[in-house]
Design a protein around this motif. Sequence first.
Motif, mmCIF file in Angstrom:
data_model
loop_
_atom_site.group_PDB
_atom_site.id
_atom_site.type_symbol
_atom_site.label_atom_id
_atom_site.label_comp_id
_atom_site.label_asym_id
_atom_site.label_seq_id
_atom_site.Cartn_x
_atom_site.Cartn_y
_atom_site.Cartn_z
ATOM 1 N N VAL A 134 -2.093 -38.351 -2.782
ATOM 2 C CA VAL A 134 -1.826 -37.599 -4.002
ATOM 3 C C VAL A 134 -2.859 -37.994 -5.051
ATOM 4 O O VAL A 134 -3.124 -39.175 -5.280
ATOM 5 N N GLY A 135 -3.467 -36.984 -5.680
ATOM 6 C CA GLY A 135 -4.506 -37.222 -6.672
ATOM 7 C C GLY A 135 -4.046 -36.881 -8.073
ATOM 8 O O GLY A 135 -2.847 -36.921 -8.380
ATOM 9 N N LEU A 137 -3.852 -34.078 -9.634
ATOM 10 C CA LEU A 137 -3.327 -32.725 -9.834
ATOM 11 C C LEU A 137 -1.797 -32.736 -9.775
ATOM 12 O O LEU A 137 -1.196 -33.659 -9.222
ATOM 13 N N TRP A 139 1.863 -32.451 -8.573
ATOM 14 C CA TRP A 139 2.404 -32.584 -7.208
ATOM 15 C C TRP A 139 3.807 -33.137 -7.282
ATOM 16 O O TRP A 139 4.075 -34.028 -8.075
ATOM 17 N N GLY A 226 2.860 -34.578 -12.856
ATOM 18 C CA GLY A 226 1.560 -34.760 -12.205
ATOM 19 C C GLY A 226 0.966 -36.073 -12.672
ATOM 20 O O GLY A 226 1.164 -36.486 -13.813
ATOM 21 N N VAL A 251 -0.087 -32.439 0.880
ATOM 22 C CA VAL A 251 -0.951 -32.762 -0.257
ATOM 23 C C VAL A 251 -2.220 -31.923 -0.097
ATOM 24 O O VAL A 251 -3.054 -32.230 0.755
ATOM 25 N N THR A 254 -7.363 -30.024 -2.336
ATOM 26 C CA THR A 254 -7.893 -30.081 -3.699
ATOM 27 C C THR A 254 -7.626 -31.432 -4.357
ATOM 28 O O THR A 254 -8.371 -31.850 -5.244
ATOM 29 N N HIS A 255 -6.597 -32.134 -3.924
ATOM 30 C CA HIS A 255 -6.335 -33.478 -4.445
ATOM 31 C C HIS A 255 -7.464 -34.424 -4.037
ATOM 32 O O HIS A 255 -7.946 -35.225 -4.854
ATOM 33 N N LEU A 259 -9.992 -36.345 -6.517
ATOM 34 C CA LEU A 259 -10.144 -37.802 -6.457
ATOM 35 C C LEU A 259 -11.617 -38.178 -6.300
ATOM 36 O O LEU A 259 -12.132 -39.050 -7.006
#
Length: 303
Positions: A134-135, A137, A139, A226, A251, A254-255, A259
């Motif tokens: 998970v980045g 963005l 989520w 987020g 996930v 785009t995460h 990152l």
Amino acid sequence: MRRPLTHGDDEERATDVVELAQGTVEYRLQHRGRATVIVFYGGHMRAGLALGEDVFADADCSVLVPSRPGYGRTPVSTGRSATGFADVTAALCGRLGIAKVAAVVGVSGGGPTAVAMAARHPEIVERLILQSAVGPLPWPDRRTRLGAQVIFGPVRERATWALVRALLVRAPDTALRLLLRELTTLPAAEVVAGLRPEDRARLTALFSRMRSGHGFVNDLRDLKAGPGPRLPLADVTQPSLVIASRRDGAVPFTHAQALAAGLEHAELLESSANSHFIWFGDDWPTVATQIRGFLSADPASAS
């Protein structure tokens, strides 16, 4: 306090519990070589479970795996947030006499904790590895969040996982299709059909041992808006390796891109895996080779 020690990603491993000033922490420390890697697993995982740790064993690294807040025998009150548990883990390292770690690894929902530890404790952490993480963005999406709170909330999670285990025994292919449906962008039946027999067995065993405790709802609460500005990417100066698949349905890719763009010294490595589980992709041996190379490279060369 110690559970039976077994071997393989598909079996429960021994864990210990320690009392720190910040609270109780369950952890697993497997001694190998002089270098140590810390692994923060994501949702439904605890210190007694292992996934993809063969790459660190092959690199002769010791592995420290703490159960994050709400998972296993770590209460949700111990470092409830990603940053809070990063500080708890630094204290755990001090208690265990670990002055340096070759890398901190964030898997899926454990990604924010790994980033926080690299940012807040650069005196300990030499490298950062993020796997399907998970980045910065938002989520997860609202539908997934609401559904997960019902299915995996502390009141119902025991019954949910009991049902999963029963289905895995009676109709394993059906169970795997249901479990992988939200973890891939491909038809789940196609992903299950493409699994090698040994990987199918490992994945079935892993799912049968998962539990959510209070941890998954705590993760959702911590990431409600987020990670965004709470994810201190700009403060991470160590070399970073970001690994993800475009076919990850849990996930989004785009995460990984966010990152890699936000970390100062990051390399983005795209996996060809068919789901969130990059360790079961056909290219995992190649990915593992690159991870070992990353661990052996001089971290100072990235600065």
